[in-house]
Design a protein around this motif. Structure first.
Motif, mmCIF file in Angstrom:
data_model
loop_
_atom_site.group_PDB
_atom_site.id
_atom_site.type_symbol
_atom_site.label_atom_id
_atom_site.label_comp_id
_atom_site.label_asym_id
_atom_site.label_seq_id
_atom_site.Cartn_x
_atom_site.Cartn_y
_atom_site.Cartn_z
ATOM 1 N N ALA A 99 80.763 48.248 81.527
ATOM 2 C CA ALA A 99 79.673 47.298 81.766
ATOM 3 C C ALA A 99 80.059 46.314 82.867
ATOM 4 N N ALA A 100 81.325 45.894 82.893
ATOM 5 C CA ALA A 100 81.783 44.968 83.936
ATOM 6 C C ALA A 100 81.740 45.636 85.310
ATOM 7 N N LEU A 101 82.108 46.913 85.377
ATOM 8 C CA LEU A 101 82.030 47.645 86.649
ATOM 9 C C LEU A 101 80.581 47.783 87.107
ATOM 10 N N CYS A 102 79.688 48.059 86.164
ATOM 11 C CA CYS A 102 78.265 48.170 86.498
ATOM 12 C C CYS A 102 77.742 46.830 87.006
ATOM 13 N N LYS A 103 78.192 45.734 86.422
ATOM 14 C CA LYS A 103 77.782 44.401 86.867
ATOM 15 C C LYS A 103 78.217 44.170 88.307
ATOM 16 N N ASP A 104 79.452 44.527 88.634
ATOM 17 C CA ASP A 104 79.946 44.363 90.001
ATOM 18 C C ASP A 104 79.128 45.190 90.995
ATOM 19 N N MET A 105 78.840 46.429 90.632
ATOM 20 C CA MET A 105 78.061 47.290 91.525
ATOM 21 C C MET A 105 76.633 46.768 91.692
ATOM 22 N N ALA A 106 76.038 46.244 90.616
ATOM 23 C CA ALA A 106 74.675 45.711 90.693
ATOM 24 C C ALA A 106 74.631 44.494 91.608
ATOM 25 N N GLU A 107 75.637 43.633 91.521
ATOM 26 C CA GLU A 107 75.673 42.460 92.398
ATOM 27 C C GLU A 107 75.807 42.867 93.855
ATOM 28 N N LYS A 108 76.596 43.908 94.122
ATOM 29 C CA LYS A 108 76.741 44.402 95.496
ATOM 30 C C LYS A 108 75.451 45.050 95.984
ATOM 31 N N ALA A 109 74.660 45.595 95.063
ATOM 32 C CA ALA A 109 73.404 46.257 95.429
ATOM 33 C C ALA A 109 72.251 45.279 95.602
ATOM 34 N N GLY A 110 72.476 43.983 95.318
ATOM 35 C CA GLY A 110 71.432 43.000 95.559
ATOM 36 C C GLY A 110 70.773 42.430 94.313
#
Length: 124
Positions: A99-110
């Motif tokens: 979930a933490a990795l998904c959060k990081d990727m979502a923030e990078k995606a905007g």
């Protein structure tokens, strides 16, 4: 009229009016379980859509000399009060690190205001 008599496999008469209590089933699953972690936030483009809608409503109110004209657009106020958080992934993660990795990727995606929320525990 003839009455029907039921017999068991040994030929003994069976009373069909008597209810036999059945034993309760036991669950093979765990006593408690965790439902996982959900990643939520404001999707990309939602802020711009809300701003365009607000500006359109404000322009209509000004043009029609409405009694109540909406204030100027404030993104911070919208994010704090009216923004609807949506799940980045509909299915919850079983591992908090995922979930933490998904959060990081979502923030990078905007995505904006992304957070990881632990779903409640359940009992079997």
């Amino acid at each position: 009229m003839n009455a029907i008599a039921f017999v068991n496999i040994h030929g003994q008469a069976v009373d069909t009016n008597k209810r036999v209590p059945l034993p309760k089933r036991t669950s093979d699953g765990p006593g408690e379980f965790h439902k996982g972690w959900a990643v939520e936030g404001v999707p990309p483009g939602a802020l711009e859509e809300a701003q365009a809608l607000h500006e359109q409503e404000r322009a209509v109110a000004i043009r029609e000399n409405a009694k109540r004209i909406p204030d100027e657009w404030n993104a911070l106020t919208w994010l704090q009060t009216k923004a609807k958080l949506k799940r980045v992934r509909t299915k919850a993660y079983e591992v908090p690190e995922a979930a933490a990795l998904c959060k990081d990727m979502a923030e990078k995606a905007g995505w904006l205001q992304v957070r990881v929320r632990a779903l409640s525990k359940g009992s079997a």
